[in-house]
Design a protein around this motif. Structure first.
Motif, mmCIF file in Angstrom:
data_model
loop_
_atom_site.group_PDB
_atom_site.id
_atom_site.type_symbol
_atom_site.label_atom_id
_atom_site.label_comp_id
_atom_site.label_asym_id
_atom_site.label_seq_id
_atom_site.Cartn_x
_atom_site.Cartn_y
_atom_site.Cartn_z
ATOM 1 N N PRO A 180 8.492 -26.413 16.795
ATOM 2 C CA PRO A 180 8.554 -26.084 15.361
ATOM 3 C C PRO A 180 9.976 -25.968 14.818
ATOM 4 N N ASP A 181 10.973 -25.826 15.694
ATOM 5 C CA ASP A 181 12.363 -25.833 15.247
ATOM 6 C C ASP A 181 12.853 -27.246 14.964
ATOM 7 N N VAL A 182 12.104 -28.244 15.445
ATOM 8 C CA VAL A 182 12.492 -29.650 15.277
ATOM 9 C C VAL A 182 11.596 -30.337 14.250
ATOM 10 N N ILE A 183 10.289 -30.118 14.373
ATOM 11 C CA ILE A 183 9.301 -30.726 13.471
ATOM 12 C C ILE A 183 8.638 -29.593 12.684
ATOM 13 N N PRO A 184 8.934 -29.473 11.393
ATOM 14 C CA PRO A 184 8.418 -28.342 10.616
ATOM 15 C C PRO A 184 6.887 -28.310 10.605
ATOM 16 N N PRO A 185 6.292 -27.153 10.961
ATOM 17 C CA PRO A 185 4.839 -27.059 10.991
ATOM 18 C C PRO A 185 4.231 -26.520 9.700
ATOM 19 N N ASP A 186 5.047 -26.399 8.619
ATOM 20 C CA ASP A 186 4.539 -25.848 7.368
ATOM 21 C C ASP A 186 3.254 -26.574 6.964
ATOM 22 N N HIS A 187 2.237 -25.799 6.678
ATOM 23 C CA HIS A 187 0.884 -26.321 6.550
ATOM 24 C C HIS A 187 0.225 -25.683 5.356
ATOM 25 N N SER A 188 -0.619 -26.408 4.669
ATOM 26 C CA SER A 188 -1.309 -25.853 3.510
ATOM 27 C C SER A 188 -2.257 -24.741 3.933
ATOM 28 N N GLN A 189 -2.507 -23.807 3.020
ATOM 29 C CA GLN A 189 -3.358 -22.650 3.309
ATOM 30 C C GLN A 189 -4.782 -23.117 3.584
ATOM 31 N N LEU A 190 -5.371 -22.557 4.644
ATOM 32 C CA LEU A 190 -6.740 -22.907 5.008
ATOM 33 C C LEU A 190 -7.600 -21.666 4.939
ATOM 34 N N SER A 191 -8.901 -21.883 5.016
ATOM 35 C CA SER A 191 -9.818 -20.755 5.007
ATOM 36 C C SER A 191 -9.772 -20.033 6.360
#
Length: 198
Positions: A180-191
């Motif tokens: 995650p320091d290399v490939i951003p894991p920012d993800h849309s909010q899920l249920s």
């Protein structure tokens, strides 16, 4: 020897025989960073793409590799390979690392044993893609899923899983988890249901 998990998989996991293109595209589209979407959606070899992102040469480090009965491996990997429980498969965990020992990805591979040996996939010190290119072997990837899972330190990270086919035969299942320091894991909010480990 079982090496097929580095933490619970979060959104993006699916049943072993599911590889719906639209679902995978939607899963990749949930990631906020264009670099993450590009990498997860790529059908080329992972190592050159990661090298371009990190701006450094990567090397493969095989953590463990062994020959096991297919029955000892999750169906998520064996069903797409079309192997039965009595077949033998090659199971491998490797990392792609920089010269500074930064791990860019952790990779779990399950391969049909005979085909892995014939294509050089079982070589310990040669990345799979590099070995195939040097042999002039063309490959095709069939994406199975993409989403989030846990990096070894517990943080969410981007992941994808696919089957590599050589001459239209499924040869290996590969699951890649990206630092995650290399490939951003920012993800849309899920249920809440989507966030439960599978």
């Amino acid at each position: 020897m079982t090496v097929m998990h580095s933490g619970p998989e979060l959104p993006g996991d699916s049943s072993p025989d599911s590889s719906d293109v639209r679902m995978i595209s939607d899963a990749i589209g949930r990631f906020g960073h264009p670099v993450t979407r590009m990498l997860l959606g790529s059908t080329g070899f992972t190592m050159p793409a990661l090298e371009a992102i990190v701006g450094a040469e990567l090397h493969v480090q095989v953590v463990c590799q062994g020959d096991v009965a297919a029955s000892a491996v999750p169906a998520t990997a064996t069903v797409p390979l079309e192997v039965s429980g009595i077949d033998r498969v090659l199971v491998r965990r490797s990392c792609l690392i920089t010269a500074d020992m930064v791990t860019a990805s952790v990779n779990d591979v399950v391969a049909v044993r005979e085909l892995a040996a014939a294509s050089g996939i079982d070589a310990l010190h040669i990345p799979i893609g590099t070995g195939l290119i040097s042999r002039g072997v063309s490959q095709r990837r069939r994406m199975l899923r993409a989403g989030l899972m846990s990096w070894p330190d517990g943080r969410p990270c981007a992941m994808r899983a696919y089957v590599m086919e050589l001459e239209d035969r499924p040869v290996c299942y590969i699951r890649e988890a990206f630092n995650p320091d290399v490939i951003p894991p920012d993800h849309s909010q899920l249920s809440g249901d989507d966030l439960r480990p599978r």
